[in-house]
Every structure is written in C-alpha cells, then in structure tokens.
Design a protein around this motif. Structure first.
Motif, PDB file in Angstrom:
ATOM      1  N   ASP A  77       0.756  -1.000   0.040  1.00 30.47           N
ATOM      2  CA  ASP A  77      -0.281  -0.004  -0.092  1.00 30.47           C
ATOM      3  C   ASP A  77       0.707   1.359   0.051  1.00 30.47           C
ATOM      4  O   ASP A  77       1.219   1.890   0.962  1.00 30.47           O
ATOM      5  N   THR A 128       0.199   4.105  -0.335  1.00 29.00           N
ATOM      6  CA  THR A 128      -0.631   5.328   0.019  1.00 29.00           C
ATOM      7  C   THR A 128      -0.169   5.436   1.651  1.00 29.00           C
ATOM      8  O   THR A 128      -0.575   6.377   2.333  1.00 29.00           O
ATOM      9  N   THR A 157      -2.259   3.852   3.923  1.00 30.71           N
ATOM     10  CA  THR A 157      -3.484   3.819   4.646  1.00 30.71           C
ATOM     11  C   THR A 157      -3.476   2.500   5.343  1.00 30.71           C
ATOM     12  O   THR A 157      -3.906   2.574   6.587  1.00 30.71           O
ATOM     13  N   LEU A 158      -2.820   1.358   4.870  1.00 31.72           N
ATOM     14  CA  LEU A 158      -2.897   0.166   5.641  1.00 31.72           C
ATOM     15  C   LEU A 158      -1.372  -0.158   5.510  1.00 31.72           C
ATOM     16  O   LEU A 158      -0.722   0.296   4.619  1.00 31.72           O
ATOM     17  N   PRO A 211      -7.917   3.305  -1.394  1.00 30.57           N
ATOM     18  CA  PRO A 211      -7.986   3.378  -0.124  1.00 30.57           C
ATOM     19  C   PRO A 211      -9.270   3.617   0.648  1.00 30.57           C
ATOM     20  O   PRO A 211      -9.767   3.114   1.634  1.00 30.57           O
ATOM     21  N   LYS A 212     -10.243   4.380  -0.350  1.00 27.65           N
ATOM     22  CA  LYS A 212     -11.527   5.078   0.204  1.00 27.65           C
ATOM     23  C   LYS A 212     -12.393   3.588   0.319  1.00 27.65           C
ATOM     24  O   LYS A 212     -13.221   3.938   1.382  1.00 27.65           O
TER      25      LYS A 212
END
Length: 348
Positions: free
Chosen positions: A74, A76, A78-79, A133-134
């Motif tokens: 990930d 981003t 996020t996780l 991610p959302k």
C-alpha cells in the motif's frame, strides 16, 4: 492467477480460470492477497445465470463480493503490509446522483452504480485484487477466520442505523426486537440487536441444526411458530426472509410506533389473499413505519467492523459451517440445506 468466473446470464458457466490477468493498477493502489470469500444467495443466482454484469468490454465476470484479504503493498500508507482488509462492494455512479456525490452510494438514485462481483466490476474471488484506499476497510487481526462476514454485517449495520434514525422522530425507547429468518443476515441482525441491549427474538422454520443454539448463545429466544402466533408485539422487526407470508405478518405484528425493516428480497410472482385495508389502518393509527434497506456505505462498513470486533469470536466462527478449498470451487456454489455460511478458502 486463479479466478472464479461466470458468463453473466448464461447458466452453468461457472469456471475457474487459471491464467486470469493480474489486477490492473487502475483498480486501486492497495494490492491484496485473497484469503477467502463468503458465498451467499446472490452468488448462487449469478452462477445460475439469473443476472450479473461483466465489466465493460469483457465477457466474463469474476465472482465474489464478501471479501477477506491481506495487504501485500500500500504505497498510500493507509494500511500496512500484513493487515487484514475487506473491500467495499459498491462504487458510486459516475454522474453522480445527489446521494453518490456525498458518498451515500447505497442510496443511489439513478442505478448507475457498480458492484464488485455483481455489476460491472470484477469480484474478489481471485488470488489477488486491488482496491482504492477509500474502499478498503481494515479489520482487527482476531477476525482472520471470519472477516468475510464484514459484508453481510455491513448490511445489517445500515439497517440498524436507519432504524435508529427513524426512531428518533419521537420519544422512543425500544425494548424488544424480532428478527425473522436465521440465515447469516438474520443471525448478524440479532447479534447487533443484542449489542444494543434489546430483548431479542429470532424466528425461523428450522427445528434442528445449529441455528437454535446459535440464537440461544446470543441470549436471544428462538421461535418456530408463525409470526402471528407470537405472544408479544416487538418494537422493532428486522425481516430477513423475503417470504411474503412472513413479511406481511411481520408488518402486522409490530407494536405501536413500531419500526419494520425489510432486508429480505422476494422473488415475486406469488399472489396472496390479504387484508391490505386492515394493515393500512394499523400502520396509520399506530404511527408505524415499514421501510426497505439494502447495501451499505462506508460509514456502515466501519460500524460493522466495530460490531464484529466486539462480538464473541467463537460464536462468529460457528456461523461458518462449510469451508471449501478453491481447488474444489464448484462445491462451494452448490447449495446444501444445512449450511449457514459457506466460505471459499484461497489459502487451502
């Protein structure tokens, strides 16, 4: 990689494809290794050719909307790699309608939404999938055996959210809840009712098998008599069967200022002799509400994750009555009368 697929609208087209392409980067930044997918009536109906829609320009649809996976990467942040994750099923329509524009895609008004494994988006029954991610919901590590229950739990989390919003129209202190149907949705609806401190009653036609004990393990009461024969008037009814006689009796059974949430979907084509005028009179004079609920938005997925994390894990494990290795995928899409939740295992 492996993917379980169908040709939508074509009966008996269920196939495992061993050389399915890797998920495209456009699907999302988070790369996930599949652990399992849950199978429900929707999957069986799609496999039977009753409906389903492949992604644009494709002939086959990857099945699977009740997902559980582990993050591989990930970028981003996020996780983190190794985190458990489930993917939100529905995506907002591209117009978007007023509801989709504010992330309430479960209330889409123009029907142009898409859904993983159902309508226009590849599902999660493949070795690897990507997610934005959302739409990625992280899960408590303790939920590794049962995280695929998040999707059906999100459905009842939405139902209870809307029940409580409607209840706020007046001074309302519900004491009793009736859940009709003890399949996965019904049992999870009962779980969330007990977490709200209500006296919970579950009605189902099965007199044997695991369902009665699962209900009793929640501290709820199990009934097998017709709804009309129950000796109480519930403040809340969550109808999970879609069976016309049951849902009509459920609407009639609710007490004053009662709320009836319909989550079961009827097949249609069946007529009944029913006194609609009497029902109308009762609904009006007792200020009752009957409403339908389906799908869930991100808020409900998060509520569902919290509810599962609070639940007794051994009870949740008992809901999964059949685990089928992906190599025997066809068995997982064969209905057996004794199952509560069948899971297709990508790790076996």
């Amino acid at each position: 990689m492996r993917a379980v697929t169908v040709t939508p609208g074509v009966p008996d087209s269920l196939r495992m494809v061993d050389d399915w392409p890797e998920p495209a980067p456009e699907e999302g930044a988070i790369l996930v290794e599949a652990l399992a997918v849950g199978i429900c009536g929707t999957d069986l109906e799609i496999a039977a050719g009753e409906y389903g829609e492949a992604p644009p320009g494709q002939e086959r649809l990857v099945l699977g909307h009740e997902s559980l996976g582990r993050v591989l990467e990930d970028p981003t942040g996020t996780l983190q790699p190794g985190d458990l994750v489930a993917g939100v099923v529905r995506r907002p329509d591209p117009v978007p309608c007023p509801n989709c524009a504010v992330d309430e895609w479960d209330m889409c008004r123009n029907g142009q939404y898409t859904e993983h494994g159902i309508k226009g988006l590849p599902g999660f029954a493949r070795d690897r999938w990507r997610i934005q991610p959302k739409f990625a919901v992280g899960l408590d590590p303790a939920l590794a055996p049962v995280g695929m229950l998040l999707e059906p739990t999100s459905v009842v989390a939405k139902a209870w959210d809307h029940i409580e919003r409607i209840g706020a129209r007046a001074e309302w202190k519900p004491q009793t809840a009736l859940v009709t149907g003890a399949g996965p949705i019904g049992l999870l609806a009962a779980l969330l009712a007990t977490q709200r401190g209500l006296a919970v009653h579950v009605l189902d036609r099965n007199t044997t098998g695991p369902k009665p004990e699962l209900v009793r393990a929640l501290g709820a009461t199990y009934h097998t008599v017709p709804v009309a024969e129950l000796d109480f008037e519930p403040d809340v009814v969550v109808e999970c069967t879609g069976a016309p006689p049951v849902l009509l009796d459920a609407m009639c059974k609710a007490g004053p200022i009662g709320i009836v949430c319909l989550t079961g979907v009827s097949s249609g084509g069946r007529s009944m002799d029913f006194d609609a005028g009497a029902l109308n009179r009762d609904l009006v004079l007792e200020n009752n509400v009957v409403f339908g609920s389906v799908n869930a938005n991100r808020r409900h997925w998060d509520l569902a994750a919290q509810a599962l994390a609070r639940a007794d894990q051994s009870w949740l494990n008992s809901l999964v009555t059949r685990r089928v290795p992906v190599s025997a995928y066809a068995e997982a899409y064969t209905h057996t009368g004794g199952d509560i939740k069948t899971v297709l295992d990508f790790t076996a």
